[in-house]
Enzyme design. Sequence first.
Site, PDB file in Angstrom:
ATOM      1  N   ARG A   1     -12.102  -8.322  17.610  1.00 54.10           N
ATOM      2  CA  ARG A   1     -11.347  -6.759  17.266  1.00 54.10           C
ATOM      3  C   ARG A   1     -11.880  -5.737  15.717  1.00 54.10           C
ATOM      4  NH1 ARG A   1     -11.521  -8.432  22.225  1.00 54.10           N
ATOM      5  NH2 ARG A   1      -9.524  -9.314  23.323  1.00 54.10           N
ATOM      6  N   TYR A   2     -12.316  -6.874  14.891  1.00 49.52           N
ATOM      7  CA  TYR A   2     -12.173  -6.347  13.930  1.00 49.52           C
ATOM      8  C   TYR A   2     -13.212  -6.907  13.531  1.00 49.52           C
ATOM      9  CZ  TYR A   2      -8.238  -3.584  13.855  1.00 49.52           C
ATOM     10  OH  TYR A   2      -7.197  -2.876  14.206  1.00 49.52           O
ATOM     11  N   ARG A   3     -14.476  -6.766  13.484  1.00 46.59           N
ATOM     12  CA  ARG A   3     -15.462  -7.667  13.149  1.00 46.59           C
ATOM     13  C   ARG A   3     -16.290  -7.609  11.991  1.00 46.59           C
ATOM     14  NH1 ARG A   3     -17.257 -11.298  16.697  1.00 46.59           N
ATOM     15  NH2 ARG A   3     -17.244 -10.848  18.963  1.00 46.59           N
TER      16      ARG A   3
ATOM     17  N   HIS B   1       0.876  -1.465   0.240  1.00 43.83           N
ATOM     18  CA  HIS B   1      -0.186  -0.133   0.052  1.00 43.83           C
ATOM     19  C   HIS B   1       0.723   0.821   0.170  1.00 43.83           C
ATOM     20  CE1 HIS B   1       0.615   0.114   4.319  1.00 43.83           C
ATOM     21  NE2 HIS B   1       0.319   1.491   4.505  1.00 43.83           N
TER      22      HIS B   1
ATOM     23  N   SER C   1       4.105   2.007   8.157  1.00 47.14           N
ATOM     24  CA  SER C   1       3.884   1.429   7.508  1.00 47.14           C
ATOM     25  C   SER C   1       5.345   0.982   6.229  1.00 47.14           C
ATOM     26  CB  SER C   1       2.411   1.889   6.287  1.00 47.14           C
ATOM     27  OG  SER C   1       1.312   1.241   6.665  1.00 47.14           O
ATOM     28  N   GLY C   2       4.821  -1.060   6.318  1.00 46.06           N
ATOM     29  CA  GLY C   2       6.117  -1.185   5.222  1.00 46.06           C
ATOM     30  C   GLY C   2       7.246  -2.109   6.114  1.00 46.06           C
TER      31      GLY C   2
ATOM     32  N   ASP D   1      -0.620  -7.213   1.409  1.00 49.54           N
ATOM     33  CA  ASP D   1      -0.138  -6.170   1.615  1.00 49.54           C
ATOM     34  C   ASP D   1       1.787  -6.660   1.479  1.00 49.54           C
ATOM     35  OD1 ASP D   1       0.277  -2.802   2.243  1.00 49.54           O
ATOM     36  OD2 ASP D   1      -1.301  -3.401   3.955  1.00 49.54           O
TER      37      ASP D   1
ATOM     38  N   GLY E   1       2.865   5.987   8.593  1.00 49.18           N
ATOM     39  CA  GLY E   1       4.310   6.108   8.641  1.00 49.18           C
ATOM     40  C   GLY E   1       4.690   5.038   8.937  1.00 49.18           C
TER      41      GLY E   1
HETATM   42  N1  ARG Z   1      -1.729   2.420   7.293  1.00 51.32           N
HETATM   43  C1  ARG Z   1      -0.592   2.893   8.044  1.00 51.32           C
HETATM   44  C2  ARG Z   1       0.389   3.586   7.600  1.00 51.32           C
HETATM   45  O1  ARG Z   1       0.865   3.640   6.079  1.00 51.32           O
HETATM   46  C3  ARG Z   1      -0.025   2.117   9.366  1.00 51.32           C
HETATM   47  C4  ARG Z   1      -0.884   1.668   9.939  1.00 51.32           C
HETATM   48  C5  ARG Z   1      -0.640   0.850  11.326  1.00 51.32           C
HETATM   49  N2  ARG Z   1      -1.746   1.174  11.772  1.00 51.32           N
HETATM   50  C6  ARG Z   1      -2.008   0.410  13.374  1.00 51.32           C
HETATM   51  N3  ARG Z   1      -2.727   0.976  14.013  1.00 51.32           N
HETATM   52  N4  ARG Z   1      -1.010  -0.453  13.659  1.00 51.32           N
HETATM   53  O2  ARG Z   1       1.809   4.315   7.635  1.00 51.32           O
END
Ligand code: ARG
Length: 250
Positions: A173-175, A56, A200-201, A105, A198
């Site tokens: 937790r994620y219904r 993403h 992410s990845g 992802d 931030g």
């Molecule tokens: N999607 C977010 C990013 O682009 C990170 C998401 C992680 N979120 C979390 N609550 N663990 O950096």
Amino acid sequence: MDNVCTTKIKPRIVGGTTSVHGEWPWQVTLHITSPVQGHLCGGSIIGNQWILTAAHCFSGVETSENLRVYGDIVNQSEINEDTAFFRVQEIIIHDQYKMAETGYDIALLKLESAMNYTDSQRPICLPSKGDRNVLYTECWVTGWGYTRPRGEIQNTLQKAKVPLVSNEECQTRYRKHKITNKMICAGYKEGGKDACKGDSGGPLSCKHSGVWHLVGITSWGEGCGQKERPGVYTNVAKYVDWILEKTQTA
Ligand code: ARG
């Protein structure tokens, strides 16, 4: 030398603390240079020309020419026009990827040149394929992401220790989502420590028999550090074959 910093510094990721040089030597900061240069996502060194990150991260990226990979960085302020970086030759996104919340992802970056490993820039081990049986007791999420939902990219690499959560619990937790076995969740029931925008990845790194393994790739979550909303990560153990296939043919 021990990998775990025992120095207590002010809490920050969400609910984390600052890292020191060489503590997470596989962590990279992926920068985008257009329209202005800045941190885009985290990533992990898994081979001398391979970075594992999240798919993403590339939704708004037009060309790999706009990407720069920096290793051996703790403070974003270390980066200036003279700082060495790696160019990306190829972005390999999982072909079943649609969006973070539906999985797959995962992405590989092939670097144009091979890196030389040092104590502060080196790869992390992939988990072994059937690693469901391995009990990871020490997992840390790291990154330069927000320390609160409407925060900003941090200068200093943050770390937070987060416990793995079973997929069964994570699903409760994620219904509204399908938590697949290709995802792995981590967090405290009461919240407080988590990845955020931030991060992410970047890696969810877990130590097992003294060796750090790349168990997860930071992917998504509802808010950041909310109670009963664990962070959701790409379950790297389920993609070992994909990673081997792509890094051996590309
Ligand atoms: N999607 C977010 C990013 O682009 C990170 C998401 C992680 N979120 C979390 N609550 N663990 O950096």
